[in-house]
Design an enzyme around this catalytic site. Structure first.
Site, mmCIF file in Angstrom:
data_model
loop_
_atom_site.group_PDB
_atom_site.id
_atom_site.type_symbol
_atom_site.label_atom_id
_atom_site.label_comp_id
_atom_site.label_asym_id
_atom_site.label_seq_id
_atom_site.Cartn_x
_atom_site.Cartn_y
_atom_site.Cartn_z
ATOM 1 N N GLU A 130 0.771 -1.619 0.112
ATOM 2 C CA GLU A 130 0.091 0.057 -0.125
ATOM 3 C C GLU A 130 0.899 1.263 -0.019
ATOM 4 O O GLU A 130 0.380 2.493 0.668
ATOM 5 C CB GLU A 130 -0.774 0.163 1.133
ATOM 6 N N HIS A 178 -3.276 2.190 8.344
ATOM 7 C CA HIS A 178 -4.484 1.496 7.660
ATOM 8 C C HIS A 178 -4.739 0.360 7.960
ATOM 9 O O HIS A 178 -3.979 -0.117 8.374
ATOM 10 C CB HIS A 178 -3.404 1.380 6.733
ATOM 11 N N HIS A 222 -7.744 -3.117 8.708
ATOM 12 C CA HIS A 222 -9.545 -3.333 7.872
ATOM 13 C C HIS A 222 -10.389 -3.979 8.863
ATOM 14 O O HIS A 222 -10.777 -4.927 9.388
ATOM 15 C CB HIS A 222 -8.479 -5.044 7.138
ATOM 16 N N TYR A 271 -20.539 12.632 18.077
ATOM 17 C CA TYR A 271 -19.531 14.297 17.615
ATOM 18 C C TYR A 271 -18.139 14.098 17.632
ATOM 19 O O TYR A 271 -17.839 14.952 17.106
ATOM 20 C CB TYR A 271 -20.123 14.961 18.681
ATOM 21 N N HIS A 273 -12.952 -2.392 1.709
ATOM 22 C CA HIS A 273 -11.503 -2.191 2.385
ATOM 23 C C HIS A 273 -10.907 -2.291 3.492
ATOM 24 O O HIS A 273 -10.587 -3.016 3.908
ATOM 25 C CB HIS A 273 -10.510 -1.661 0.903
ATOM 26 N N TYR A 332 -9.495 20.577 24.028
ATOM 27 C CA TYR A 332 -9.254 18.924 24.065
ATOM 28 C C TYR A 332 -7.842 19.001 24.874
ATOM 29 O O TYR A 332 -6.920 19.055 24.661
ATOM 30 C CB TYR A 332 -9.298 17.976 23.646
#
Length: 218
Positions: free
Chosen positions: A79, A97, A99, A118, A159, A214
């Site tokens: 990837e 990334h 799955h 939110y 994906h 925050y």
């Protein structure tokens, strides 16, 4: 040069720890998914097909922003085009990334994750689903970039997920939050006779503004 290598060693250790978290937290199975971190103009990335628990400090794998391998001998993740596209076009310093099951399920159902919470504001707004393209392709990289416009995370149809941040911890947290929101929507929408209440884009944007302040201030 010595300082750069020291930074890379520390970054590689953090990358391996983050990659292992994606497995222990159930966001990937086996060697699916991948993690990268940018140190200067070098992108350290998980290698292709190597179980994360087998990675050692000597397995550091890195490329420059053109994809030319500059660290290690293991083949980088398939990837890589997607990771490099994000680094070249955003201010990302780390990418995760996965799955993840719930997020991947949602990617098959909608073109945008319904705003059931939110925390979508933490990703810049309603999370889009990038159209399907074969893994490892430039086409997938382009779809991902479009879905990431003004966002720090997206779903990849059939994906998984991709999120980025200023640090590995931030990128991982955004991935975990995205998977949680997907789980939440699937759970709420599965109750017979009821439709989940959704937040407006203005409400999500307001939450995003509040979330930027925050936590503890250094």
């Amino acid at each position: 040069m010595g300082e750069q290598l020291s930074d890379e060693r520390q970054a590689w250790a953090a990358l391996v720890a983050t990659a292992r978290r994606t497995v222990t937290d159930g966001l990937v199975v086996g060697t699916s998914g991948n993690v990268s971190v940018r140190v200067g103009d070098t992108v350290l990335v998980t290698p292709s097909g190597v179980p994360y628990d087998r990675l050692t400090p000597d397995d550091v794998t890195g490329v420059d922003l053109t994809g030319r391998q500059v660290r290690g001998t293991l083949v980088p993740t398939s990837e890589l085009p997607m990771h490099l596209a994000v680094y070249r076009r955003t201010d990302a310093r780390a990418i995760v990334h996965t799955h993840a099951v719930h997020a991947t399920a949602v990617s098959t159902l909608v073109t945008e994750l319904p705003t059931v919470h939110y925390m979508a504001g933490a990703l810049g707004g309603p999370v889009r689903v990038a159209p399907y393209a074969a893994y490892g392709t430039e086409e997938l990289a382009e779809h991902t970039l479009r879905a990431l416009t003004d966002r720090t995370g997206c779903l990849l149809r059939n994906h998984g997920t991709l999120t980025y941040g200023a640090t590995l911890d931030q990128a991982f947290d955004r991935t975990a939050q995205l998977e949680w929101m997907c789980h939440l929507w699937l759970t709420a929408s599965s109750v017979p006779g009821h439709t989940p209440t959704l937040l407006t884009k203005a409400q999500v944007a307001e939450a995003g503004d509040r979330l930027r302040g925050y936590g503890q201030r250094s």
